[in-house]
Write a protein that holds these residues in place. Structure first.
Motif, mmCIF file in Angstrom:
data_model
loop_
_atom_site.group_PDB
_atom_site.id
_atom_site.type_symbol
_atom_site.label_atom_id
_atom_site.label_comp_id
_atom_site.label_asym_id
_atom_site.label_seq_id
_atom_site.Cartn_x
_atom_site.Cartn_y
_atom_site.Cartn_z
ATOM 1 N N GLY A 236 0.837 -1.195 0.000
ATOM 2 C CA GLY A 236 0.000 0.000 0.000
ATOM 3 C C GLY A 236 0.868 1.239 0.000
ATOM 4 O O GLY A 236 1.980 1.226 0.515
ATOM 5 N N ALA A 237 0.355 2.304 -0.605
ATOM 6 C CA ALA A 237 1.052 3.592 -0.632
ATOM 7 C C ALA A 237 0.051 4.672 -0.266
ATOM 8 O O ALA A 237 -0.443 5.401 -1.121
ATOM 9 N N PRO A 238 -0.281 4.776 1.036
ATOM 10 C CA PRO A 238 -1.360 5.660 1.461
ATOM 11 C C PRO A 238 -1.056 7.157 1.385
ATOM 12 O O PRO A 238 -1.983 7.951 1.369
ATOM 13 N N ALA A 239 0.194 7.544 1.334
ATOM 14 C CA ALA A 239 0.529 8.972 1.331
ATOM 15 C C ALA A 239 1.652 9.226 0.339
ATOM 16 O O ALA A 239 2.502 8.367 0.115
ATOM 17 N N ASP A 240 1.657 10.407 -0.245
ATOM 18 C CA ASP A 240 2.673 10.766 -1.222
ATOM 19 C C ASP A 240 3.491 11.933 -0.695
ATOM 20 O O ASP A 240 3.235 13.089 -1.018
ATOM 21 N N ARG A 241 4.423 11.608 0.203
ATOM 22 C CA ARG A 241 5.345 12.592 0.771
ATOM 23 C C ARG A 241 6.761 12.055 0.592
ATOM 24 O O ARG A 241 6.956 10.889 0.292
ATOM 25 N N GLY A 242 7.727 12.883 0.861
ATOM 26 C CA GLY A 242 9.107 12.450 0.785
ATOM 27 C C GLY A 242 9.448 11.499 1.916
ATOM 28 O O GLY A 242 8.763 11.453 2.946
ATOM 29 N N PRO A 243 10.523 10.737 1.759
ATOM 30 C CA PRO A 243 10.927 9.764 2.768
ATOM 31 C C PRO A 243 11.719 10.396 3.908
ATOM 32 O O PRO A 243 12.343 11.447 3.746
ATOM 33 N N LEU A 244 11.685 9.726 5.053
ATOM 34 C CA LEU A 244 12.588 10.053 6.143
ATOM 35 C C LEU A 244 13.837 9.216 5.927
ATOM 36 O O LEU A 244 13.747 8.007 5.702
ATOM 37 N N LEU A 245 14.992 9.848 5.963
ATOM 38 C CA LEU A 245 16.260 9.167 5.722
ATOM 39 C C LEU A 245 17.134 9.206 6.961
ATOM 40 O O LEU A 245 16.966 10.060 7.842
ATOM 41 N N TYR A 246 18.106 8.295 6.998
ATOM 42 C CA TYR A 246 19.096 8.273 8.061
ATOM 43 C C TYR A 246 20.465 8.300 7.399
ATOM 44 O O TYR A 246 20.772 7.468 6.533
ATOM 45 N N TYR A 247 21.292 9.288 7.774
ATOM 46 C CA TYR A 247 22.595 9.479 7.141
ATOM 47 C C TYR A 247 23.550 10.089 8.151
ATOM 48 O O TYR A 247 23.214 11.080 8.810
ATOM 49 N N GLN A 248 24.718 9.491 8.299
ATOM 50 C CA GLN A 248 25.755 9.946 9.223
ATOM 51 C C GLN A 248 25.202 10.183 10.631
ATOM 52 O O GLN A 248 25.510 11.184 11.284
ATOM 53 N N GLY A 249 24.381 9.235 11.101
ATOM 54 C CA GLY A 249 23.903 9.270 12.473
ATOM 55 C C GLY A 249 22.808 10.288 12.751
ATOM 56 O O GLY A 249 22.525 10.588 13.913
ATOM 57 N N ALA A 250 22.166 10.812 11.700
ATOM 58 C CA ALA A 250 21.128 11.819 11.897
ATOM 59 C C ALA A 250 19.989 11.618 10.897
ATOM 60 O O ALA A 250 20.185 11.062 9.818
#
Length: 165
Positions: free
Chosen positions: A144-158
């Protein structure tokens, strides 16, 4: 013979690989269980397979291995609070989902976060030992793809979002 890489240096270097963030959930004996995972990826299109890696000392490890179905909520850019909460060690065992809007997966009964930008319901296909983690491979039962927003990412510990450097 070369020396083994330093684990702290390995962690610093591997932190340069940006990942998306998910919350994997299951239900056991009427109790919902959840854990934030950034070690998650697609594996195969035929059959449809995904995997996540769970630390063996995490409470979630025992629960998810005892269940054959689970769900994945793919977190969007506004889901940092959810990611942080479900990554918190030692939170209450019996009411982990309290305060979070969820709905039940039709095929697994596992909770899916309403704020997710994507969701999957899965059945465990294979489990592999991997050092201090276990690799859990799941056959995808629904998407399912209920929402069309950007992703939350994890990079260099943040936490990061697309476009914020």
């Amino acid at each position: 013979m070369t020396s083994r890489p330093d684990p702290a240096e390995f962690r610093r270097v591997i932190g340069r690989f940006a990942t998306g963030i998910t919350v994997v959930t299951t239900v056991a004996d009427g109790v919902d269980h959840a854990m934030t995972m950034n070690a998650f990826t697609s594996v195969s299109l035929d059959p449809l397979l995904v995997l996540f890696c769970v630390e063996k000392k995490a409470r979630f490890h025992r629960v998810v291995l005892a269940r054959d179905t689970w769900a994945v909520s793919i977190l969007g850019e506004d889901s940092e609070a959810a990611s942080s909460w479900f990554a918190t060690r030692g939170r209450s065992w019996d009411d982990q989902m309290e305060g979070w809007a969820t709905h039940r997966g039709e095929l697994t009964g596992a909770p899916i976060l309403d704020e997710a930008i994507g969701s999957l319901e899965c059945r465990t296909h294979a489990v592999h030992d991997a050092g201090d983690h276990t690799v859990v491979i799941g056959e995808v039962l629904s998407v399912g793809a209920p929402a069309d927003r950007g992703p939350l990412l994890y990079y260099q510990g943040a936490y990061r979002r697309l476009g914020n450097g």
